[in-house]
Scaffold this active site. Structure first.
Site, PDB file in Angstrom:
ATOM      1  N   GLU A 212     -43.481   2.013   6.075  1.00 47.61           N
ATOM      2  CA  GLU A 212     -44.745   1.275   5.862  1.00 47.61           C
ATOM      3  C   GLU A 212     -45.417   1.697   4.562  1.00 47.61           C
ATOM      4  OE1 GLU A 212     -48.135   2.055   8.467  1.00 47.61           O
ATOM      5  OE2 GLU A 212     -47.259   3.971   9.045  1.00 47.61           O
TER       6      GLU A 212
ATOM      7  N   GLU B 239       0.866  -1.183   0.000  1.00 50.07           N
ATOM      8  CA  GLU B 239       0.000   0.000   0.000  1.00 50.07           C
ATOM      9  C   GLU B 239       0.908   1.241   0.000  1.00 50.07           C
ATOM     10  OE1 GLU B 239      -3.334   1.085  -0.169  1.00 50.07           O
ATOM     11  OE2 GLU B 239      -2.282   3.002  -0.021  1.00 50.07           O
TER      12      GLU B 239
ATOM     13  N   CYS C 251     -16.192   6.927   2.120  1.00 55.79           N
ATOM     14  CA  CYS C 251     -17.437   6.592   2.834  1.00 55.79           C
ATOM     15  C   CYS C 251     -17.441   6.956   4.323  1.00 55.79           C
ATOM     16  CB  CYS C 251     -17.714   5.087   2.761  1.00 55.79           C
ATOM     17  SG  CYS C 251     -17.162   4.252   1.288  1.00 55.79           S
TER      18      CYS C 251
ATOM     19  N   TYR D 173     -23.252  11.818  -6.918  1.00 54.34           N
ATOM     20  CA  TYR D 173     -23.537  11.605  -5.498  1.00 54.34           C
ATOM     21  C   TYR D 173     -22.472  12.210  -4.585  1.00 54.34           C
ATOM     22  CZ  TYR D 173     -20.376   7.628  -4.429  1.00 54.34           C
ATOM     23  OH  TYR D 173     -19.291   6.828  -4.170  1.00 54.34           O
TER      24      TYR D 173
ATOM     25  N   HIS E 266     -46.176   0.507  11.969  1.00 55.38           N
ATOM     26  CA  HIS E 266     -46.848   1.790  12.121  1.00 55.38           C
ATOM     27  C   HIS E 266     -46.517   2.453  13.450  1.00 55.38           C
ATOM     28  CE1 HIS E 266     -49.956   4.726  11.291  1.00 55.38           C
ATOM     29  NE2 HIS E 266     -50.366   4.576  12.542  1.00 55.38           N
TER      30      HIS E 266
ATOM     31  N   ALA F  80     -27.275   4.232  -1.665  1.00 52.28           N
ATOM     32  CA  ALA F  80     -27.844   5.409  -1.002  1.00 52.28           C
ATOM     33  C   ALA F  80     -27.011   6.625  -1.357  1.00 52.28           C
ATOM     34  CB  ALA F  80     -27.851   5.209   0.506  1.00 52.28           C
TER      35      ALA F  80
ATOM     36  N   THR G  56     -18.044   0.446  -2.258  1.00 51.92           N
ATOM     37  CA  THR G  56     -17.273  -0.425  -1.371  1.00 51.92           C
ATOM     38  C   THR G  56     -17.781  -1.868  -1.324  1.00 51.92           C
ATOM     39  OG1 THR G  56     -16.447   1.363  -0.046  1.00 51.92           O
ATOM     40  CG2 THR G  56     -16.614  -0.758   1.065  1.00 51.92           C
TER      41      THR G  56
ATOM     42  N   CYS H 168     -12.385   4.248   0.954  1.00 49.28           N
ATOM     43  CA  CYS H 168     -13.551   4.143   1.829  1.00 49.28           C
ATOM     44  C   CYS H 168     -13.230   4.610   3.252  1.00 49.28           C
ATOM     45  CB  CYS H 168     -14.050   2.697   1.830  1.00 49.28           C
ATOM     46  SG  CYS H 168     -15.371   2.404   2.989  1.00 49.28           S
TER      47      CYS H 168
ATOM     48  N   LYS I 187     -16.725  10.682   5.368  1.00 49.08           N
ATOM     49  CA  LYS I 187     -17.866  11.439   4.827  1.00 49.08           C
ATOM     50  C   LYS I 187     -19.121  11.209   5.666  1.00 49.08           C
ATOM     51  CE  LYS I 187     -20.561   9.431   2.197  1.00 49.08           C
ATOM     52  NZ  LYS I 187     -20.932   8.526   1.113  1.00 49.08           N
TER      53      LYS I 187
ATOM     54  N   GLU J 147     -23.370  15.040  -1.818  1.00 50.20           N
ATOM     55  CA  GLU J 147     -23.232  14.734  -0.389  1.00 50.20           C
ATOM     56  C   GLU J 147     -22.429  15.835   0.315  1.00 50.20           C
ATOM     57  OE1 GLU J 147     -23.613   9.861  -0.441  1.00 50.20           O
ATOM     58  OE2 GLU J 147     -21.621  10.719  -0.524  1.00 50.20           O
TER      59      GLU J 147
HETATM   60  P1  FAD Z   1      -9.523   1.963  -2.805  1.00 50.76           P
HETATM   61  O1  FAD Z   1     -10.326   1.864  -1.580  1.00 50.76           O
HETATM   62  O2  FAD Z   1      -9.383   3.307  -3.425  1.00 50.76           O
HETATM   63  O3  FAD Z   1      -8.080   1.362  -2.471  1.00 50.76           O
HETATM   64  C1  FAD Z   1      -7.029   1.393  -3.367  1.00 50.76           C
HETATM   65  C2  FAD Z   1      -5.752   1.541  -2.585  1.00 50.76           C
HETATM   66  O4  FAD Z   1      -4.652   1.279  -3.446  1.00 50.76           O
HETATM   67  C3  FAD Z   1      -5.516   2.940  -2.041  1.00 50.76           C
HETATM   68  O5  FAD Z   1      -5.293   2.871  -0.661  1.00 50.76           O
HETATM   69  C4  FAD Z   1      -4.286   3.443  -2.785  1.00 50.76           C
HETATM   70  O6  FAD Z   1      -3.466   4.268  -1.987  1.00 50.76           O
HETATM   71  C5  FAD Z   1      -3.575   2.140  -3.113  1.00 50.76           C
HETATM   72  N1  FAD Z   1      -2.689   2.211  -4.268  1.00 50.76           N
HETATM   73  C6  FAD Z   1      -2.896   2.808  -5.469  1.00 50.76           C
HETATM   74  N2  FAD Z   1      -1.862   2.571  -6.304  1.00 50.76           N
HETATM   75  C7  FAD Z   1      -0.985   1.804  -5.622  1.00 50.76           C
HETATM   76  C8  FAD Z   1       0.264   1.229  -5.941  1.00 50.76           C
HETATM   77  N3  FAD Z   1       0.806   1.349  -7.153  1.00 50.76           N
HETATM   78  N4  FAD Z   1       0.912   0.517  -4.993  1.00 50.76           N
HETATM   79  C9  FAD Z   1       0.373   0.345  -3.766  1.00 50.76           C
HETATM   80  N5  FAD Z   1      -0.816   0.869  -3.405  1.00 50.76           N
HETATM   81  C10 FAD Z   1      -1.494   1.580  -4.323  1.00 50.76           C
HETATM   82  N6  FAD Z   1     -18.853   3.735  -1.618  1.00 50.76           N
HETATM   83  C11 FAD Z   1     -19.907   3.247  -0.922  1.00 50.76           C
HETATM   84  O7  FAD Z   1     -20.222   2.063  -1.043  1.00 50.76           O
HETATM   85  N7  FAD Z   1     -20.605   4.056  -0.063  1.00 50.76           N
HETATM   86  C12 FAD Z   1     -20.287   5.358   0.127  1.00 50.76           C
HETATM   87  O8  FAD Z   1     -20.951   6.051   0.907  1.00 50.76           O
HETATM   88  C13 FAD Z   1     -19.178   5.881  -0.586  1.00 50.76           C
HETATM   89  N8  FAD Z   1     -18.788   7.164  -0.383  1.00 50.76           N
HETATM   90  C14 FAD Z   1     -17.702   7.636  -1.040  1.00 50.76           C
HETATM   91  C15 FAD Z   1     -17.322   8.956  -0.823  1.00 50.76           C
HETATM   92  C16 FAD Z   1     -16.239   9.487  -1.483  1.00 50.76           C
HETATM   93  C17 FAD Z   1     -15.830  10.909  -1.214  1.00 50.76           C
HETATM   94  C18 FAD Z   1     -15.504   8.672  -2.388  1.00 50.76           C
HETATM   95  C19 FAD Z   1     -14.323   9.237  -3.127  1.00 50.76           C
HETATM   96  C20 FAD Z   1     -15.858   7.354  -2.613  1.00 50.76           C
HETATM   97  C21 FAD Z   1     -16.966   6.829  -1.942  1.00 50.76           C
HETATM   98  N9  FAD Z   1     -17.378   5.505  -2.136  1.00 50.76           N
HETATM   99  C22 FAD Z   1     -18.468   5.027  -1.469  1.00 50.76           C
HETATM  100  C23 FAD Z   1     -16.670   4.616  -3.088  1.00 50.76           C
HETATM  101  C24 FAD Z   1     -15.726   3.677  -2.348  1.00 50.76           C
HETATM  102  O9  FAD Z   1     -14.884   4.409  -1.495  1.00 50.76           O
HETATM  103  C25 FAD Z   1     -14.912   2.873  -3.345  1.00 50.76           C
HETATM  104  O10 FAD Z   1     -15.799   2.223  -4.235  1.00 50.76           O
HETATM  105  C26 FAD Z   1     -14.025   1.833  -2.670  1.00 50.76           C
HETATM  106  O11 FAD Z   1     -13.174   2.416  -1.733  1.00 50.76           O
HETATM  107  C27 FAD Z   1     -13.222   1.101  -3.743  1.00 50.76           C
HETATM  108  O12 FAD Z   1     -12.318   0.212  -3.145  1.00 50.76           O
HETATM  109  P2  FAD Z   1     -11.007  -0.242  -3.910  1.00 50.76           P
HETATM  110  O13 FAD Z   1     -10.394  -1.315  -3.109  1.00 50.76           O
HETATM  111  O14 FAD Z   1     -11.321  -0.507  -5.335  1.00 50.76           O
HETATM  112  O15 FAD Z   1     -10.072   1.033  -3.953  1.00 50.76           O
END
Ligand code: FAD
Length: 459
Positions: A449, A36, A49, A178, A444, A344, A313, A44, A52, A182
């Site tokens: 409902e 990472e 998520c 969204y 209710h 949502a 997520t 997230c 936020k 938000e």
């Molecule tokens: P990520 O969670 O983005 O993880 C990817 C990781 O890879 C990161 O930590 C990054 O640093 C790391 N990385 C990147 N390149 C490299 C590399 N070359 N080497 C090592 N590490 C690397 N989803 C919901 O379901 N509900 C919500 O309410 C919601 N709210 C959101 C609000 C905001 C503001 C945002 C931006 C997104 C929101 N989402 C929400 C979407 C959700 O956060 C993502 O869909 C989810 O985090 C995707 O997970 P992921 O594992 O694909 O990527």
């Protein structure tokens, strides 16, 4: 396992999809490493998520204070301490980050802090050291993009909004998806003067049209200024203020601008071309087959960085688990389906949606019956709102197939919409009919409902 390799699985990216795949695979007996480049937890947990939603909760008190007065509570004008609010949120995020680190340790996943780059179909390099793995999983997520207009550097994205030193007096949100909405809602409720600028007639494209219109009206009632059919062309800085000019020459001025116009996959410098994976502008999503396998057979990809309809997520989590089972389980039980995914929008009021919008159902060739209801939530009825046009209204809608009576879509704009919709998603997923809804006894008095008591069809 892992003969001739350092690992069975090397995961690049410690967000929702990557962590879940690493843990699940390790539980299935695989030898796993995860790298990472930033903080463990990904979008997230660190900048999406969770922080936020904590801000949504924090901002929702203003309305609750008003409601409380209507029930006889007396108190001095409450004040928000911006620093305390932000510190409390960040402390919780730090705690969660620690939990993720322990979860990996507990199942013996080797954590490597640093940016991963692919060297060949079985080799990942991190901080100058190489690791050989039978399989590589790319789970690098996405990153917000900005419009390429003059002065774009004066705007912030959803990444920076969590580290504002002081609360903005005014905020212009560019984009009405969204994420933009938000934050518009959070800051408006916190007392910032918010405007939302977007290209279309209505906010929240892709959602049911009635939902889009209803939410737009509700957000306007809460004094968010909606600037529809606008195209920003330049941003200029003057002292502490910014001036944004749109294509019609109109100028918005204020102290902060959030660009929330979309995200692209985090694939820069991953070196995907070297293993034959082709990605395309503007989103650079990685193409995959239905097993999340890329065009390079030993390399898989999940989460926001891949081509698919939703970036959420729970979807990244289920994709991560799917790949683990596909690669390491004897008994493969999991499937990932993109049908009837509930979601949502945590605006105030919230939106909850599952299944087809009315427009999608018609596009797919269904003849539909529409049931809908607009009402004033009971909780707000004691408030002294003289102008009833200005009182908050909940909206609920069922899209039903005329031929089979199956409920194709369920939509709500109102308090607790996300919580209400989760249960109804089970009903939609299991193809229940309007008759099944009608035969269910309501709870209710509740808003939910309404979904089981709607009897009159829209003419
Ligand atoms: P990520 O969670 O983005 O993880 C990817 C990781 O890879 C990161 O930590 C990054 O640093 C790391 N990385 C990147 N390149 C490299 C590399 N070359 N080497 C090592 N590490 C690397 N989803 C919901 O379901 N509900 C919500 O309410 C919601 N709210 C959101 C609000 C905001 C503001 C945002 C931006 C997104 C929101 N989402 C929400 C979407 C959700 O956060 C993502 O869909 C989810 O985090 C995707 O997970 P992921 O594992 O694909 O990527």
């Amino acid at each position: 396992m892992a003969q001739n390799y350092d690992y069975d699985l090397f995961v690049i990216g410690g967000g929702s999809g990557g962590i879940r795949a690493a843990r699940w695979s390790a539980n299935l007996g695989a030898k796993v490493a995860l790298c990472e480049s930033d903080r463990l937890g990904g979008t997230c947990v660190i900048r999406g998520c969770i922080p936020k939603k904590l801000m949504v909760y924090g901002s929702s008190f203003k309305k609750h204070f008003e409601i409380a007065r209507s029930y006889g509570w007396e108190f001095e004008e409450p004040q928000l301490n911006w620093k305390t609010f932000n510190e409390a949120r960040d402390k919780e995020i730090k705690r969660l980050e620690g939990i993720y680190s322990n979860l990996l340790k507990n199942v013996d996943v080797d954590f490597i802090s640093g940016k991963g780059t692919i060297q060949d179909p079985h080799t990942v390099a991190v901080n100058g050291k190489t690791y050989r793995a039978r399989y590589i999983l790319i789970a690098v997520g996405g990153w917000p993009i900005k419009l390429s207009i003059e002065g774009a550097e004066h705007s912030i994205t959803s990444n920076e909004i969590f580290s504002l030193k002081k609360q903005p007096k005014s905020l212009l949100v560019i984009g009405a998806g969204y994420i933009g909405l938000e934050f518009a809602s959070i800051f408006q409720e916190l007392g910032t003067d918010v405007s939302v600028m977007f290209r279309k007639d209505y906010i929240l494209s892709g959602f049911d049209q009635s939902v889009r219109k209803h939410l737009q009206k509700e957000l306007e009632k809460r004094h968010i200024t909606m600037l529809s059919k606008c195209n920003p062309v330049k941003i200029e800085k003057e002292g502490e203020n910014y001036h944004l000019t749109d294509s019609k020459g109109k100028v918005w001025s204020g102290d902060s601008i959030l660009m929330a116009i979309g995200r692209r996959a985090n694939v820069e410098k991953l070196n995907l071309e070297s293993i034959g994976i082709k990605i395309q502008a503007p989103h650079y999503h990685i193409p995959i087959n239905n097993k999340f396998q890329t065009s390079c057979p030993s390399v898989f990809a999940v989460g926001d960085c891949v081509t698919k309809p939703f970036q959420l997520t729970p979807i990244a989590l289920s994709e991560g688990m799917f790949v683990s089972e596909y690669l390491f389980a004897k008994d493969k039980k999991l499937e990932v389906s993109y049908e009837n995914i509930p979601s949502a929008v945590f605006t105030q009021p919230e939106v909850g949606t599952v299944g087809f919008s009315e427009e999608q159902a018609l596009e797919k060739g269904f003849k539909v019956k529409i049931f809908e209801s607009t009402f004033r939530p009971l909780k707000l009825t004691l408030m002294n709102q003289k102008d009833t046009n200005q009182t908050e209204k909940t909206y609920m809608k069922l899209v039903v197939c005329k031929k089979t009576d199956r409920v194709l879509g369920c939509h709500i704009v109102g308090d607790m919409a996300g919580e209400i919709l989760q249960g109804f998603a089970v009903a939609i997923k299991n193809k229940l009919t309007k008759k099944d809804f009608d035969q269910t006894i309501g709870i209710h008095p509740s808003s939910a409902e309404e979904f089981v008591t709607m009897r009159s069809e829209r003419k």
